[in-house]
Design a protein around this motif. Structure first.
Motif, short mmCIF file in Angstrom:
data_model
loop_
_atom_site.label_atom_id
_atom_site.label_comp_id
_atom_site.label_asym_id
_atom_site.label_seq_id
_atom_site.Cartn_x
_atom_site.Cartn_y
_atom_site.Cartn_z
N TYR A 176 -7.41 5.89 -5.91
CA TYR A 176 -8.41 4.86 -6.24
C TYR A 176 -9.38 5.39 -7.30
O TYR A 176 -9.62 4.73 -8.32
N ARG A 177 -9.93 6.57 -7.09
CA ARG A 177 -10.89 7.14 -8.05
C ARG A 177 -10.24 7.39 -9.41
O ARG A 177 -10.86 7.15 -10.45
N LEU A 178 -9.01 7.84 -9.42
CA LEU A 178 -8.30 8.08 -10.68
C LEU A 178 -8.07 6.78 -11.44
O LEU A 178 -8.31 6.70 -12.65
N LEU A 179 -7.65 5.74 -10.73
CA LEU A 179 -7.40 4.45 -11.39
C LEU A 179 -8.70 3.83 -11.91
O LEU A 179 -8.70 3.19 -12.96
N VAL A 219 0.84 -1.20 0.00
CA VAL A 219 0.00 0.00 0.00
C VAL A 219 0.87 1.25 0.00
O VAL A 219 0.62 2.19 -0.76
N LYS A 220 1.92 1.26 0.82
CA LYS A 220 2.82 2.41 0.85
C LYS A 220 3.45 2.65 -0.52
O LYS A 220 3.50 3.77 -1.01
N ALA A 221 3.91 1.57 -1.15
CA ALA A 221 4.51 1.68 -2.47
C ALA A 221 3.47 2.08 -3.51
O ALA A 221 3.75 2.85 -4.43
N ALA A 222 2.24 1.57 -3.36
CA ALA A 222 1.16 1.90 -4.30
C ALA A 222 0.80 3.39 -4.20
O ALA A 222 0.50 4.01 -5.22
N ILE A 223 0.83 3.94 -3.01
CA ILE A 223 0.54 5.37 -2.85
C ILE A 223 1.59 6.19 -3.59
O ILE A 223 1.26 7.12 -4.32
N LEU A 224 2.86 5.83 -3.41
CA LEU A 224 3.92 6.56 -4.10
C LEU A 224 3.79 6.43 -5.62
O LEU A 224 3.90 7.41 -6.35
N ALA A 225 3.52 5.21 -6.10
CA ALA A 225 3.36 4.98 -7.54
C ALA A 225 2.12 5.69 -8.06
O ALA A 225 2.13 6.28 -9.15
N GLY A 226 1.04 5.68 -7.28
CA GLY A 226 -0.19 6.36 -7.69
C GLY A 226 -0.03 7.87 -7.72
O GLY A 226 -0.58 8.54 -8.60
N MET A 227 0.72 8.41 -6.76
CA MET A 227 0.99 9.85 -6.77
C MET A 227 1.78 10.23 -8.01
O MET A 227 1.47 11.21 -8.68
N LYS A 228 2.79 9.43 -8.33
CA LYS A 228 3.60 9.70 -9.51
C LYS A 228 2.73 9.60 -10.77
O LYS A 228 2.82 10.45 -11.66
N TYR A 229 1.89 8.57 -10.85
CA TYR A 229 1.00 8.38 -12.00
C TYR A 229 0.08 9.59 -12.17
O TYR A 229 -0.07 10.13 -13.27
N GLY A 230 -0.55 10.03 -11.08
CA GLY A 230 -1.48 11.16 -11.15
C GLY A 230 -0.80 12.46 -11.54
O GLY A 230 -1.35 13.24 -12.31
N LYS A 273 -9.71 3.23 -15.89
CA LYS A 273 -9.95 1.81 -16.14
C LYS A 273 -8.70 0.96 -15.89
O LYS A 273 -8.46 -0.03 -16.57
N GLN A 274 -7.92 1.35 -14.88
CA GLN A 274 -6.74 0.58 -14.46
C GLN A 274 -7.14 -0.51 -13.47
O GLN A 274 -6.46 -1.51 -13.36
N ILE A 275 -8.21 -0.25 -12.71
CA ILE A 275 -8.71 -1.23 -11.74
C ILE A 275 -10.23 -1.28 -11.84
O ILE A 275 -10.87 -0.33 -12.29
N GLN A 276 -10.80 -2.41 -11.42
CA GLN A 276 -12.24 -2.59 -11.39
C GLN A 276 -12.82 -1.82 -10.21
O GLN A 276 -12.28 -1.91 -9.11
N PRO A 277 -13.89 -1.08 -10.39
CA PRO A 277 -14.48 -0.34 -9.27
C PRO A 277 -15.20 -1.29 -8.31
O PRO A 277 -15.72 -2.33 -8.71
N LEU A 278 -15.20 -0.90 -7.06
CA LEU A 278 -15.98 -1.60 -6.05
C LEU A 278 -17.41 -1.08 -6.10
O LEU A 278 -17.62 0.08 -6.47
N PRO A 279 -18.40 -1.90 -5.72
CA PRO A 279 -19.74 -1.34 -5.58
C PRO A 279 -19.70 -0.22 -4.55
O PRO A 279 -18.99 -0.31 -3.54
N GLU A 280 -20.43 0.86 -4.78
CA GLU A 280 -20.36 2.04 -3.91
C GLU A 280 -20.62 1.73 -2.44
O GLU A 280 -20.05 2.36 -1.57
#
Length: 86
Positions: free
Chosen positions: A44-47, A11-22, A51-58
């Motif tokens: 999460y909302r950006l991905l 999760v920590k690495a995903a946050i860093l990668a997601g920040m860079k991606y955004g 269409k990088q990840i499948q959305p969860l039901p709200e």
């Protein structure tokens, strides 16, 4: 939800990668005062939007489920022999 080994580190690495991606995409500029939960929600909302990840039901969207989704997303980008996947 199936437990992932090393989920906290992923999760920590995903946050860093997601920040860079955004930021590279030009969608966001993260501030040092942004909390981890705000970053997780935005990434999460950006991905989902890209269409990088499948959305969860709200009704199932929570910090824990979004963290889990980000950990899965990041783990799929790692090489098979990466230490976090063992």
């Amino acid at each position: 939800m199936k437990k992932i080994r090393h989920e906290a580190e992923l999760v920590k690495a995903a946050i860093l990668a997601g920040m860079k991606y955004g930021e590279e995409r030009g969608a966001v500029i993260f501030e040092p005062t942004d909390s981890a939960s705000e970053k997780i929600l935005f990434i999460y909302r950006l991905l989902v939007h890209d269409k990088q990840i499948q959305p969860l039901p709200e009704d199932q969207v929570s910090q824990q489920s979004m963290r889990h989704k980000l950990a899965i997303w990041y783990s799929k980008q790692l090489p098979a022999d990466h230490p976090l996947l063992k």
